[in-house]
Write a protein that holds these residues in place. Structure first.
Motif, mmCIF file in Angstrom:
data_model
loop_
_atom_site.group_PDB
_atom_site.id
_atom_site.type_symbol
_atom_site.label_atom_id
_atom_site.label_comp_id
_atom_site.label_asym_id
_atom_site.label_seq_id
_atom_site.Cartn_x
_atom_site.Cartn_y
_atom_site.Cartn_z
ATOM 1 N N VAL A 125 40.269 38.581 31.919
ATOM 2 C CA VAL A 125 41.709 38.311 31.861
ATOM 3 C C VAL A 125 42.214 37.998 33.264
ATOM 4 N N GLU A 126 42.942 36.914 33.389
ATOM 5 C CA GLU A 126 43.661 36.622 34.624
ATOM 6 C C GLU A 126 44.986 37.358 34.503
ATOM 7 N N CYS A 127 45.211 38.317 35.388
ATOM 8 C CA CYS A 127 46.417 39.150 35.290
ATOM 9 C C CYS A 127 47.523 38.560 36.149
ATOM 10 N N VAL A 167 25.721 32.960 43.480
ATOM 11 C CA VAL A 167 25.949 33.267 42.065
ATOM 12 C C VAL A 167 27.090 32.471 41.437
ATOM 13 N N TYR A 168 28.033 32.018 42.244
ATOM 14 C CA TYR A 168 29.213 31.362 41.653
ATOM 15 C C TYR A 168 29.992 30.628 42.739
ATOM 16 N N SER A 169 30.526 29.468 42.379
ATOM 17 C CA SER A 169 31.508 28.826 43.250
ATOM 18 C C SER A 169 32.702 28.374 42.440
ATOM 19 N N ARG A 174 25.234 44.367 46.188
ATOM 20 C CA ARG A 174 26.629 44.098 46.544
ATOM 21 C C ARG A 174 26.900 42.604 46.401
ATOM 22 N N LEU A 175 28.156 42.214 46.546
ATOM 23 C CA LEU A 175 28.525 40.795 46.531
ATOM 24 C C LEU A 175 29.006 40.400 47.919
ATOM 25 N N LEU A 176 28.729 39.158 48.303
ATOM 26 C CA LEU A 176 29.312 38.591 49.514
ATOM 27 C C LEU A 176 30.308 37.532 49.051
ATOM 28 N N PHE A 179 46.058 38.306 39.659
ATOM 29 C CA PHE A 179 45.059 39.301 40.055
ATOM 30 C C PHE A 179 43.881 39.255 39.090
ATOM 31 N N GLU A 180 42.714 39.626 39.609
ATOM 32 C CA GLU A 180 41.556 39.868 38.749
ATOM 33 C C GLU A 180 41.116 41.306 38.984
ATOM 34 N N PHE A 181 40.862 42.013 37.900
ATOM 35 C CA PHE A 181 40.429 43.404 37.992
ATOM 36 C C PHE A 181 39.073 43.579 37.318
ATOM 37 N N ASN A 224 40.500 48.846 45.653
ATOM 38 C CA ASN A 224 40.013 47.456 45.692
ATOM 39 C C ASN A 224 38.510 47.390 45.933
ATOM 40 N N HIS A 225 37.944 46.218 45.726
ATOM 41 C CA HIS A 225 36.488 46.037 45.744
ATOM 42 C C HIS A 225 35.877 45.853 47.133
ATOM 43 N N VAL A 226 36.720 45.832 48.170
ATOM 44 C CA VAL A 226 36.187 45.543 49.505
ATOM 45 C C VAL A 226 35.382 46.725 50.043
ATOM 46 N N THR A 277 43.574 33.363 30.134
ATOM 47 C CA THR A 277 42.103 33.417 30.084
ATOM 48 C C THR A 277 41.581 32.035 30.393
ATOM 49 N N LYS A 278 40.319 31.989 30.826
ATOM 50 C CA LYS A 278 39.668 30.701 31.041
ATOM 51 C C LYS A 278 39.564 30.006 29.696
ATOM 52 N N ALA A 279 40.064 28.790 29.612
ATOM 53 C CA ALA A 279 40.008 28.032 28.363
ATOM 54 C C ALA A 279 38.556 27.763 27.979
ATOM 55 N N ALA A 326 40.014 43.106 42.410
ATOM 56 C CA ALA A 326 38.933 42.272 42.944
ATOM 57 C C ALA A 326 39.468 40.957 43.495
ATOM 58 N N ASP A 327 38.554 40.020 43.709
ATOM 59 C CA ASP A 327 38.888 38.655 44.119
ATOM 60 C C ASP A 327 39.586 38.672 45.476
ATOM 61 N N GLU A 328 40.406 37.651 45.706
ATOM 62 C CA GLU A 328 41.224 37.525 46.910
ATOM 63 C C GLU A 328 42.649 37.723 46.425
ATOM 64 N N CYS A 374 31.582 43.092 48.937
ATOM 65 C CA CYS A 374 32.381 43.691 47.867
ATOM 66 C C CYS A 374 31.506 44.455 46.889
ATOM 67 N N GLU A 375 32.143 45.412 46.221
ATOM 68 C CA GLU A 375 31.511 46.201 45.178
ATOM 69 C C GLU A 375 31.431 45.364 43.894
ATOM 70 N N ARG A 376 30.257 45.333 43.292
ATOM 71 C CA ARG A 376 30.133 44.611 42.028
ATOM 72 C C ARG A 376 30.786 45.415 40.906
ATOM 73 N N LEU A 377 31.670 44.769 40.171
ATOM 74 C CA LEU A 377 32.416 45.413 39.090
ATOM 75 C C LEU A 377 32.053 44.774 37.759
ATOM 76 N N GLU A 378 32.466 45.433 36.696
ATOM 77 C CA GLU A 378 32.407 44.816 35.373
ATOM 78 C C GLU A 378 33.767 44.162 35.158
ATOM 79 N N MET A 379 33.842 42.844 35.342
ATOM 80 C CA MET A 379 35.146 42.169 35.365
ATOM 81 C C MET A 379 35.795 42.104 33.985
ATOM 82 N N PHE A 380 37.114 42.256 33.963
ATOM 83 C CA PHE A 380 37.870 42.029 32.730
ATOM 84 C C PHE A 380 38.044 40.521 32.564
HETATM 85 C C1 Q0N Z 1 33.441 38.068 40.245
HETATM 86 N N1 Q0N Z 1 34.429 36.144 40.283
HETATM 87 C C2 Q0N Z 1 35.400 35.149 40.632
HETATM 88 C C3 Q0N Z 1 36.623 35.282 36.383
HETATM 89 C C4 Q0N Z 1 35.700 35.099 37.532
HETATM 90 N N2 Q0N Z 1 33.854 42.409 42.546
HETATM 91 C C5 Q0N Z 1 33.314 41.584 41.602
HETATM 92 N N3 Q0N Z 1 32.355 42.054 40.793
HETATM 93 C C6 Q0N Z 1 31.815 41.268 39.865
HETATM 94 N N4 Q0N Z 1 32.160 40.001 39.697
HETATM 95 C C7 Q0N Z 1 33.106 39.447 40.474
HETATM 96 C C8 Q0N Z 1 33.726 40.243 41.474
HETATM 97 C C9 Q0N Z 1 34.759 39.705 42.332
HETATM 98 N N5 Q0N Z 1 35.570 39.287 42.995
HETATM 99 C C10 Q0N Z 1 34.528 37.395 40.663
HETATM 100 N N6 Q0N Z 1 33.311 35.956 39.612
HETATM 101 C C11 Q0N Z 1 32.682 37.146 39.560
HETATM 102 C C12 Q0N Z 1 35.493 34.179 39.608
HETATM 103 N N7 Q0N Z 1 36.428 34.536 38.656
HETATM 104 C C13 Q0N Z 1 37.172 33.347 38.397
HETATM 105 C C14 Q0N Z 1 38.010 33.534 37.201
HETATM 106 O O1 Q0N Z 1 37.265 34.058 36.114
#
Ligand code: Q0N
Length: 298
Positions: free
Chosen positions: A102-104, A17-19, A32-34, A203-205, A76-78, A148-150, A220-222, A94-100
């Protein structure tokens, strides 16, 4: 910039889904997400053509350790680190979330884009700071400097707290700020005891969608790895100059030396790293993990 996922030889039921520069995300058939940490390394905004063997396993172990440390502060999402053999040690379900959106970012020290903004305005993301701070200075207290992502390019753009409120609402914005600062302050105290300065972190939430986390803010994230944070060796900390990076200093020093034949301002892709630089960098990641956790990396 488009980034290609590493081919781990995962079964086709794992849909890519994403790299990002260094991580690859897949979804499973049951929703779920891997989350896979690659061995890729970035420097000067490039993903280098060399990999650092075991980097993905080291950073995964470190992130899992931090999630445990912060358990009482934020969920956490693990879900599990029991993952397919092809990505063993370097991935989590990981648990799929509705991501904010915003890079915190929390900062306790002045560096990077924070230093640039401070020198231009004596403030970062609308937060005023005292005069006289230098590159690497400890800040009077931890500040929340969201990004935020530009719209164009892949750079994060610093934004004010007011802009975060406009984007996601006052209640959520205040909660993200409070949790970000609390989690970072706890982590700083833990790392400090082990001789590592955690200068800042990102952090990403997201919001839980179902189950026990439904409607809750979830981390979320690492987290709190050298890829999402600035790690500085405490014994070399000296405000007034740029601090050596715990993990990437050999890479940066070699890439900017005449030995590499590369000019970071040329727009050309960087060359492969010499074996010696790869090995020294791998050893630094292991050293950071072992120093921080007190555990041996296997
Ligand atoms: C997710 N990314 C990383 C934002 C996206 N637990 C989750 N549930 C849903 N989506 C994601 C996660 C996680 N972790 C995480 N993409 C989707 C990419 N980020 C990079 C910065 O912008």
């Amino acid at each position: 910039m488009t980034i290609e996922a590493t081919d781990y030889g995962l079964a086709p039921e794992y849909k890519h889904v994403y790299s990002g520069k260094v991580r690859d995300l897949y979804e499973t058939e049951d929703g779920r997400l891997l989350f896979v940490a690659s061995d890729r390394i970035s420097a000067y905004d490039w993903v280098l053509p060399s990999v650092i063997p075991d980097k993905g396993r080291i950073l995964t172990a470190m992130s899992l350790w931090w999630f445990d440390q912060l358990e009482g502060i934020v969920p956490n999402h693990v879900i599990s680190s029991n993952v397919p053999a092809e990505v063993k040690g370097r991935a989590t379900f990981c648990e799929r979330l509705e991501m904010f959106p915003v890079e915190c970012v929390a900062r306790g020290y002045l560096a990077g884009s924070g230093l640039n903004d401070y020198q231009a305005s004596q403030s970062i993301c609308g937060v005023g700071l005292p005069p006289g701070l230098k590159d690497g200075s400890r800040l009077p207290k931890t500040i929340f400097t969201p990004a935020t992502k530009a719209a164009v390019g892949d750079h994060d753009e610093n934004v004010t707290f007011d802009e975060v409120m406009t984007s996601i609402g006052m209640e959520e914005a205040q909660q993200l700020r409070r949790i970000t600062i609390r989690a970072y302050d706890n982590a700083v105290a833990i790392a400090q005891k082990r001789g590592i300065i955690l200068a800042d972190t990102k952090f990403e939430f997201g919001l839980g969608i179902r189950g026990e986390h439904k409607g809750q803010i979830v981390l979320a994230d690492e987290v709190l790895t050298p890829d999402s944070s600035r790690f500085w060796p405490a014994e070399h900390w000296q405000p007034g100059q740029s601090q050596p990076s715990y993990d990437k200093q050999f890479v940066r020093d070699w890439l900017t030396s005449s030995a590499s034949g590369w000019d970071k301002n040329s727009g050309e892709a960087p060359p492969e790293l010499p074996q010696e630089i790869v090995e020294k960098t791998r050893a630094r990641y292991i050293e950071a993990y072992e120093k921080l956790t007190g555990e041996t990396f296997n």
